[in-house]
Scaffold this motif. Structure first.
Motif, PDB file in Angstrom:
ATOM      1  N   SER A 149       0.919  -1.236  -0.003  1.00 14.16           N
ATOM      2  CA  SER A 149       0.000   0.030   0.075  1.00 14.16           C
ATOM      3  C   SER A 149       0.863   1.349   0.035  1.00 14.16           C
ATOM      4  O   SER A 149       0.225   2.399  -0.022  1.00 14.16           O
ATOM      5  N   GLY A 150       2.284   1.272  -0.077  1.00 13.67           N
ATOM      6  CA  GLY A 150       3.017   2.155   0.233  1.00 13.67           C
ATOM      7  C   GLY A 150       3.409   2.700   1.501  1.00 13.67           C
ATOM      8  O   GLY A 150       4.310   3.556   1.613  1.00 13.67           O
ATOM      9  N   LYS A 151       2.653   2.171   2.458  1.00 13.11           N
ATOM     10  CA  LYS A 151       3.179   2.379   3.824  1.00 13.11           C
ATOM     11  C   LYS A 151       4.396   1.694   4.198  1.00 13.11           C
ATOM     12  O   LYS A 151       4.822   0.710   3.740  1.00 13.11           O
ATOM     13  N   ARG A 152       4.968   2.068   5.364  1.00  8.56           N
ATOM     14  CA  ARG A 152       6.342   1.455   5.961  1.00  8.56           C
ATOM     15  C   ARG A 152       5.898   1.212   7.324  1.00  8.56           C
ATOM     16  O   ARG A 152       5.336   2.115   8.272  1.00  8.56           O
ATOM     17  N   THR A 184       2.561 -12.819  -7.898  1.00 10.28           N
ATOM     18  CA  THR A 184       2.625 -11.725  -7.185  1.00 10.28           C
ATOM     19  C   THR A 184       4.090 -10.953  -7.382  1.00 10.28           C
ATOM     20  O   THR A 184       4.200  -9.872  -7.022  1.00 10.28           O
ATOM     21  N   ALA A 185       4.755 -11.255  -8.476  1.00 14.25           N
ATOM     22  CA  ALA A 185       5.748 -10.638  -8.992  1.00 14.25           C
ATOM     23  C   ALA A 185       5.616  -9.160  -9.064  1.00 14.25           C
ATOM     24  O   ALA A 185       6.602  -8.420  -8.556  1.00 14.25           O
ATOM     25  N   PRO A 186       4.260  -8.722  -9.869  1.00 10.95           N
ATOM     26  CA  PRO A 186       4.521  -7.197 -10.082  1.00 10.95           C
ATOM     27  C   PRO A 186       4.230  -6.590  -8.788  1.00 10.95           C
ATOM     28  O   PRO A 186       4.555  -5.453  -8.758  1.00 10.95           O
ATOM     29  N   VAL A 187       3.452  -7.334  -7.593  1.00  8.16           N
ATOM     30  CA  VAL A 187       3.217  -6.632  -6.420  1.00  8.16           C
ATOM     31  C   VAL A 187       4.731  -6.160  -5.680  1.00  8.16           C
ATOM     32  O   VAL A 187       4.920  -5.086  -5.274  1.00  8.16           O
ATOM     33  N   PHE A 188       5.703  -7.140  -5.790  1.00  9.31           N
ATOM     34  CA  PHE A 188       6.880  -7.073  -5.137  1.00  9.31           C
ATOM     35  C   PHE A 188       7.605  -6.180  -5.804  1.00  9.31           C
ATOM     36  O   PHE A 188       8.543  -5.103  -5.554  1.00  9.31           O
ATOM     37  N   ARG A 189       7.628  -6.016  -7.229  1.00  5.77           N
ATOM     38  CA  ARG A 189       8.204  -4.907  -8.041  1.00  5.77           C
ATOM     39  C   ARG A 189       7.868  -3.528  -7.876  1.00  5.77           C
ATOM     40  O   ARG A 189       8.635  -2.550  -7.556  1.00  5.77           O
ATOM     41  N   ASN A 190       6.531  -3.331  -7.611  1.00  9.38           N
ATOM     42  CA  ASN A 190       6.024  -2.131  -7.165  1.00  9.38           C
ATOM     43  C   ASN A 190       6.498  -1.632  -5.799  1.00  9.38           C
ATOM     44  O   ASN A 190       6.846  -0.583  -5.455  1.00  9.38           O
ATOM     45  N   ILE A 191       6.555  -2.616  -4.970  1.00 10.59           N
ATOM     46  CA  ILE A 191       7.070  -2.224  -3.472  1.00 10.59           C
ATOM     47  C   ILE A 191       8.547  -1.800  -3.507  1.00 10.59           C
ATOM     48  O   ILE A 191       9.031  -1.042  -2.854  1.00 10.59           O
ATOM     49  N   GLU A 192       9.594  -2.497  -4.419  1.00  9.58           N
ATOM     50  CA  GLU A 192      10.855  -2.033  -4.800  1.00  9.58           C
ATOM     51  C   GLU A 192      11.057  -0.845  -5.116  1.00  9.58           C
ATOM     52  O   GLU A 192      11.638   0.129  -4.911  1.00  9.58           O
ATOM     53  N   LYS A 193      10.085  -0.497  -6.167  1.00 10.61           N
ATOM     54  CA  LYS A 193      10.131   1.053  -6.796  1.00 10.61           C
ATOM     55  C   LYS A 193       9.615   1.959  -5.761  1.00 10.61           C
ATOM     56  O   LYS A 193      10.542   2.807  -5.751  1.00 10.61           O
ATOM     57  N   ALA A 194       8.824   1.799  -5.003  1.00 11.91           N
ATOM     58  CA  ALA A 194       8.492   2.476  -3.859  1.00 11.91           C
ATOM     59  C   ALA A 194       9.436   2.844  -2.921  1.00 11.91           C
ATOM     60  O   ALA A 194       9.761   4.092  -2.135  1.00 11.91           O
ATOM     61  N   MET A 195      10.087   1.820  -2.511  1.00 10.24           N
ATOM     62  CA  MET A 195      11.256   1.804  -1.766  1.00 10.24           C
ATOM     63  C   MET A 195      12.395   2.862  -2.141  1.00 10.24           C
ATOM     64  O   MET A 195      12.963   3.388  -1.534  1.00 10.24           O
ATOM     65  N   LYS A 196      12.958   2.408  -3.396  1.00 14.49           N
ATOM     66  CA  LYS A 196      13.858   3.251  -4.217  1.00 14.49           C
ATOM     67  C   LYS A 196      13.461   4.595  -4.011  1.00 14.49           C
ATOM     68  O   LYS A 196      14.419   5.680  -3.734  1.00 14.49           O
ATOM     69  N   LYS A 197      12.192   5.071  -4.353  1.00 14.52           N
ATOM     70  CA  LYS A 197      11.792   6.391  -4.339  1.00 14.52           C
ATOM     71  C   LYS A 197      11.790   7.072  -3.169  1.00 14.52           C
ATOM     72  O   LYS A 197      12.176   8.102  -2.782  1.00 14.52           O
ATOM     73  N   ARG A 198      11.358   6.376  -1.972  1.00 16.55           N
ATOM     74  CA  ARG A 198      11.388   6.819  -0.573  1.00 16.55           C
ATOM     75  C   ARG A 198      13.169   7.237  -0.362  1.00 16.55           C
ATOM     76  O   ARG A 198      13.424   7.922   0.246  1.00 16.55           O
ATOM     77  N   ARG A 199      14.104   6.271  -0.727  1.00 16.56           N
ATOM     78  CA  ARG A 199      15.298   6.454  -0.382  1.00 16.56           C
ATOM     79  C   ARG A 199      16.152   7.834  -1.023  1.00 16.56           C
ATOM     80  O   ARG A 199      16.569   8.482  -0.521  1.00 16.56           O
ATOM     81  N   LYS A 200      15.426   8.037  -2.259  1.00 18.99           N
ATOM     82  CA  LYS A 200      15.833   8.953  -3.150  1.00 18.99           C
ATOM     83  C   LYS A 200      15.343  10.328  -2.243  1.00 18.99           C
ATOM     84  O   LYS A 200      16.081  11.433  -2.314  1.00 18.99           O
ATOM     85  N   GLU A 201      14.206  10.416  -1.574  1.00 22.56           N
ATOM     86  CA  GLU A 201      13.603  11.425  -1.152  1.00 22.56           C
ATOM     87  C   GLU A 201      14.369  11.891   0.257  1.00 22.56           C
ATOM     88  O   GLU A 201      14.379  13.046   0.457  1.00 22.56           O
ATOM     89  N   THR A 202      14.921  10.786   0.791  1.00 27.49           N
ATOM     90  CA  THR A 202      15.410  11.010   1.981  1.00 27.49           C
ATOM     91  C   THR A 202      16.888  11.467   1.978  1.00 27.49           C
ATOM     92  O   THR A 202      17.632  11.866   3.105  1.00 27.49           O
ATOM     93  N   SER A 203      17.539  11.043   0.987  1.00 27.51           N
ATOM     94  CA  SER A 203      18.846  11.479   0.802  1.00 27.51           C
ATOM     95  C   SER A 203      19.092  12.801   0.100  1.00 27.51           C
ATOM     96  O   SER A 203      18.511  13.615  -0.031  1.00 27.51           O
TER      97      SER A 203
END
Length: 190
Positions: free
Chosen positions: A147-150, A171-190
């Motif tokens: 859902s995009g939450k942490r 469920t491969a697309p679900v986990f790919r979307n989670i990985e994309k959201a994680m990368k986006k979150r890391r970019k925002e915090t660095s």
């Protein structure tokens, strides 16, 4: 009839929280690297990550009610003492600790999981804890949900976290979307 919202600017925050924003205070997560570097007046600060600058320059200055549920939110401002006496050695020490922490979490292998947790729904006067179950990628004590939450796995309403050997079929697309959201979150915090 009494005005039940007299201390609030709409439903976002209290009038005092709005005033704090106008005075240069804001929640920890709202401070950007660009703001901190410009307020420090030292362009060398641009070489440090945001997490280091926040630790060094910000100090808690107040707390205010925010959201329609009147949550207590800590507000931070730039420490005048830190600006007057910039200590590069201290910044380098904080940076080194931060770097080691990031490396340790990067070494930890992400795991696919199913997490069950409680989420408050309903109105403020009639709250209800609803149980949710979502796919997640777990790194350390954090679960990144579809859902995009942490979620912090040591949190109050986390019921279970079941790690998976491999992603269930389809469920491969679900986990790919989670990985994309994680990368986006890391970019925002660095």
């Amino acid at each position: 009839m009494r005005d039940m919202n007299s201390g609030y600017d709409g439903y976002r925050m209290s009038k005092r929280a709005s005033e704090a924003y106008r005075n240069g205070e804001k929640p920890f997560s709202k401070w950007t690297k660009k703001e901190i570097v410009s307020l420090s007046g030292d362009e060398r600060m641009a070489g440090y990550p945001l997490s280091v600058l926040r630790q060094y320059f910000l100090c808690q200055s107040s707390w205010h009610h925010t959201s329609r549920y009147a949550n207590r939110t800590d507000f931070f401002s730039i420490s005048e003492d830190a600006i007057r006496n910039i200590d590069i050695d201290e910044l380098d020490r904080i940076n080194e600790l931060d770097r080691k922490q990031r490396q340790a979490s990067a070494i930890e292998k992400p795991k696919k999981a199913i997490i069950s947790y409680g989420e408050w729904i309903g109105t403020r006067s009639h709250p209800r804890l609803a149980m949710r179950e979502e796919y997640a990628i777990v790194i350390g004590r954090w679960a990144y949900l579809e859902s995009g939450k942490r979620k912090d796995l040591s949190g109050k309403h986390v019921e279970s976290c079941r790690t998976l050997e491999r992603a269930p079929r389809g469920t491969a697309p679900v986990f790919r979307n989670i990985e994309k959201a994680m990368k986006k979150r890391r970019k925002e915090t660095s």
